[in-house]
Design a protein around this motif. Structure first.
Motif, short mmCIF file in Angstrom:
data_model
loop_
_atom_site.label_atom_id
_atom_site.label_comp_id
_atom_site.label_asym_id
_atom_site.label_seq_id
_atom_site.Cartn_x
_atom_site.Cartn_y
_atom_site.Cartn_z
N VAL A 127 0.84 -1.20 0.00
CA VAL A 127 0.00 0.00 0.00
C VAL A 127 0.87 1.26 0.00
O VAL A 127 0.65 2.20 -0.77
N LEU A 128 1.90 1.25 0.85
CA LEU A 128 2.76 2.42 0.96
C LEU A 128 3.47 2.70 -0.36
O LEU A 128 3.52 3.85 -0.83
N THR A 129 4.04 1.64 -0.95
CA THR A 129 4.74 1.84 -2.22
C THR A 129 3.76 2.32 -3.28
O THR A 129 4.11 3.12 -4.16
N GLY A 130 2.54 1.83 -3.18
CA GLY A 130 1.49 2.28 -4.11
C GLY A 130 1.34 3.78 -4.05
O GLY A 130 1.17 4.45 -5.09
N ARG A 131 1.42 4.34 -2.84
CA ARG A 131 1.30 5.81 -2.72
C ARG A 131 2.46 6.48 -3.45
O ARG A 131 2.29 7.49 -4.11
N LEU A 132 3.65 5.90 -3.31
CA LEU A 132 4.82 6.53 -3.94
C LEU A 132 4.78 6.40 -5.45
O LEU A 132 5.27 7.26 -6.17
N LEU A 133 4.25 5.26 -5.93
CA LEU A 133 4.22 5.02 -7.38
C LEU A 133 2.91 5.43 -8.00
O LEU A 133 2.67 5.16 -9.17
N ALA A 134 2.06 6.04 -7.19
CA ALA A 134 0.70 6.33 -7.64
C ALA A 134 0.72 7.02 -8.99
O ALA A 134 1.59 7.85 -9.27
N PRO A 135 -0.21 6.64 -9.84
CA PRO A 135 -0.30 7.31 -11.14
C PRO A 135 -0.43 8.81 -10.91
O PRO A 135 -1.02 9.24 -9.91
N ARG A 136 0.14 9.55 -11.81
CA ARG A 136 0.13 11.00 -11.58
C ARG A 136 -1.15 11.55 -12.17
O ARG A 136 -1.25 11.70 -13.39
N PRO A 137 -2.09 11.81 -11.29
CA PRO A 137 -3.35 12.32 -11.80
C PRO A 137 -3.10 13.59 -12.61
O PRO A 137 -3.77 13.87 -13.60
N GLY A 138 -2.10 14.32 -12.21
CA GLY A 138 -1.77 15.55 -12.92
C GLY A 138 -1.43 15.29 -14.38
O GLY A 138 -1.84 16.02 -15.27
N THR A 139 -0.71 14.21 -14.64
CA THR A 139 -0.30 13.87 -15.99
C THR A 139 -1.53 13.59 -16.84
O THR A 139 -1.67 14.08 -17.96
N ALA A 140 -2.42 12.79 -16.22
CA ALA A 140 -3.64 12.44 -16.95
C ALA A 140 -4.43 13.72 -17.26
O ALA A 140 -4.87 13.94 -18.37
N THR A 141 -4.54 14.56 -16.25
CA THR A 141 -5.26 15.81 -16.44
C THR A 141 -4.61 16.63 -17.54
O THR A 141 -5.26 17.16 -18.42
#
Ligand SMILES: Nc1nc2c(c(=O)[nH]1)N[C@H]1C(S)=C(S)[C@@H](COP(=O)(O)O)O[C@H]1N2
Ligand SMILES: [Mo]
Length: 560
Positions: free
Chosen positions: A147-161
């Motif tokens: 879960v923690l690593t997921g936060r660090l690797l989280a898709p960049r919503p900004g990029t998608a936006t």
């Protein structure tokens, strides 16, 4: 619209956070495992389980070094070492997870398996349940890391936006994304850390139900009055000299030497002693009440450890309450070798898997070899073997004094090597004649005039006949011996020395009841006990100056 993030290079902050995530996953794993072990078995907690496996595989020379370097803290040092190593590995696993998210969690799982394996292969493990604490702990740690690593690797919503609207700059996106991801990381990390710490604290406060039951059984134990009480200690056995080891070592000051990383807490109500092996007519099992209902004897016996260096602290004297082991053996049909019996070795096994081999002949030759349940007027402390241990006058603890005893097997020295024997220690080890200067302590600075030199001497089961003191290269002079309690106990001695200013070396030697004098030659503790004269260097100041000898207690009570 892109839903998956393009792989991005982790920043230094990402790596730092990943390492922190790994550490936290390790911490949560251990905290959860430790808590789970409260219900399963405190010994099944991963750090003591792995530590126990390390202890058993430690070469004797390293163990000797550890005892010398760290004394009775050697176990704490070992566990601290394991924790430090785990910390490094955990941080590394955090970094691994940043590259391969699943691999990180798998690595946590692998450590869980290792802990589980260590726990179930401990000699005292009698159930696969012992694997549970490590596995549950690792599962929690693995999920948390994922879960923690997921936060660090989280898709960049900004990029998608950005792709969709093309209105935010790259720099803005990066900042916004980083902040959002890291906030998520920190929230999860803090909650998990707090939850694990809280659960561990509650666990500690409530205590292990396993240990609670054992403590209750100890509190409920009423020691029977001895049919054969120990004669009162002669008043002259305890001299009034400040700094001398007290004749009776209080339980709280009695040295402790064993391989147990978690003190076994045995429930006396469920405890049984099994007697079996070669020459035993019929295998028998005793409950504690069956032992305390027998003819109870009380004896003063001085115990010593083979790891005690010349002048060292691992020797103590106590009043033990128990039953004669020889009686139990005779009733079971056991005969000593001198009467044609087939077994020459008793192997005592403890609940934690220690094995201790004792000559049958010594146990049955009339000495007070005891199955003891009382020590200085109270039930054995947990650290000293509750509910029952062996005590055999004249033999070092590792060949006689099995704590937390669970079974006694009659066998031969040829057929079986007890725990310490393959590790380089002698199979047979009578206690050597030794003496120790308790006061003045090394490097003391007494004032010129009369300085009381005093200490203890022991030669269990042979008795102490004489103690002599030498100042520098002068002649040997007889010390005054305190009254003898019995030949199985140590004896205090004193020598009033008229001290001249300057540096002096004080040396002591004892002669035992057989007429043998403690030799000058120093021998190593390995393989069968250290011997040699004990010396202390002091600097005598002018009259009325420097520290007074009396203000300088050295070994207060048999431990440094
Ligand atoms: N179960 C168990 N019994 C044991 C040991 C041990 O490691 N495990 N150590 C032995 C050694 S080496 C000594 S010197 C004595 C020490 O007893 P004490 O700790 O009560 O002083 O216990 C003996 N009995
Ligand atoms: Mo020992």
């Amino acid at each position: 619209m892109t839903f998956s993030a393009p792989p991005r290079e982790p920043t230094r902050t990402d790596r730092l956070l990943a390492a922190v995530g790994g550490l936290l996953a390790g911490y949560v794993s251990l905290a959860v495992a430790d808590l789970a072990a409260f219900w399963v078995r405190p010994e099944a907690s991963p750090v003591p389980a792995v530590g126990g496996a390390v202890v058993d595989r430690t070469p004797a020379a390293v163990k000797e070094w550890a005892i010398r370097a760290f004394g009775e803290s050697d176990k704490a040092v070992l566990q601290l070492g394991i924790l430090l190593l785990l910390g490094l590995l955990a941080a590394g696993i955090g970094l691994l997870a940043l590259r391969h998210r699943a691999a990180g969690s798998a690595a946590v799982g692998a450590f869980g398996l290792l802990g589980a394996l260590a726990a179930v292969t401990r000699p005292d493990s009698d159930s696969a349940l012992d694997a549970v604490p490590s596995l549950v702990g690792a599962a929690c740690g693995a999920v948390l890391l994922y879960v923690l690593t997921g936060r660090l690797l989280a898709p960049r919503p900004g990029t998608a936006t950005a792709t969709a609207t093309d209105t935010v700059t790259a720099a803005d996106t990066d900042t916004a994304t980083a902040t959002a991801d890291r906030r998520g990381f920190l929230i999860v990390a803090a909650s998990a850390g707090l939850a694990a710490t809280g659960a561990a604290a509650i666990g500690r406060a409530v205590g292990s139900p396993v240990a609670e039951n054992a403590a209750a059984s100890r509190a409920a134990l009423r020691l029977p009055p001895p049919a054969s009480p120990a004669p009162p200690v002669p008043p002259g056995a305890q001299l009034r000299v400040p700094g001398i080891s007290p004749f009776v070592t209080p339980n709280r000051d009695f040295y402790r030497v064993d391989t147990a990383l978690v003190v076994p807490k045995v429930n006396a109500d469920r405890w049984r002693l099994r007697l079996h092996g070669t020459g035993v007519r019929e295998e028998r099992t005793f409950a504690l009440a069956e032992l305390t209902a027998r003819r109870v004897v009380e004896r003063d016996i001085t115990l010593a450890c083979v790891s005690n260096e010349v002048g060292g602290p691992y020797v103590g004297n106590a009043r033990w309450l128990g039953v004669h082991l020889a009686d139990l053996l005779r009733e079971a049909g056991v005969r000593p070798p001198s009467e044609g019996g087939p077994a020459d070795q008793i192997v005592a096994r403890s609940v934690d898997g220690m094995t201790i081999g004792t000559p049958v002949e010594a146990v049955m030759d009339g000495r007070d070899a005891l199955l003891a349940f009382g020590m200085n007027g109270e039930p054995l402390p947990f650290t000293h073997g509750f509910p029952v241990r062996m005590i055999v006058p004249g033999l070092y603890g590792y060949v006689s004094a099995c704590k937390w005893i669970a079974s006694i097997e009659l066998t031969t020295f040829d057929a079986y090597d007890a725990y310490w024997v393959p590790r380089g220690w002698a199979a047979q080890a009578p206690i050597k004649t030794e003496s120790r200067i308790d006061t003045p302590r090394p490097l003391a600075r007494p004032a010129a005039g009369t300085v009381m030199i005093a200490g203890v001497a022991w030669a269990q089961h042979r008795g102490i006949a004489r103690v002599e003191v030498r100042v520098d290269d002068g002649p040997w002079r007889d010390a005054r011996l305190a009254a003898e309690d019995n030949s199985d106990t140590w004896r205090q001695w004193t020598y009033p020395w008229t001290a001249d200013p300057g540096r002096h070396t004080l040396t002591v030697r004892a002669t035992d009841g057989t007429g043998a004098t403690q030799p000058e030659q120093r021998t190593d503790t390995m393989p069968d006990g250290a011997q040699g004269w004990h010396s202390v260097d002091v600097t005598v100041g002018p009259r009325g100056q420097g520290m007074r000898n009396e203000a300088d207690p050295q070994v207060r009570s048999g431990r440094s």
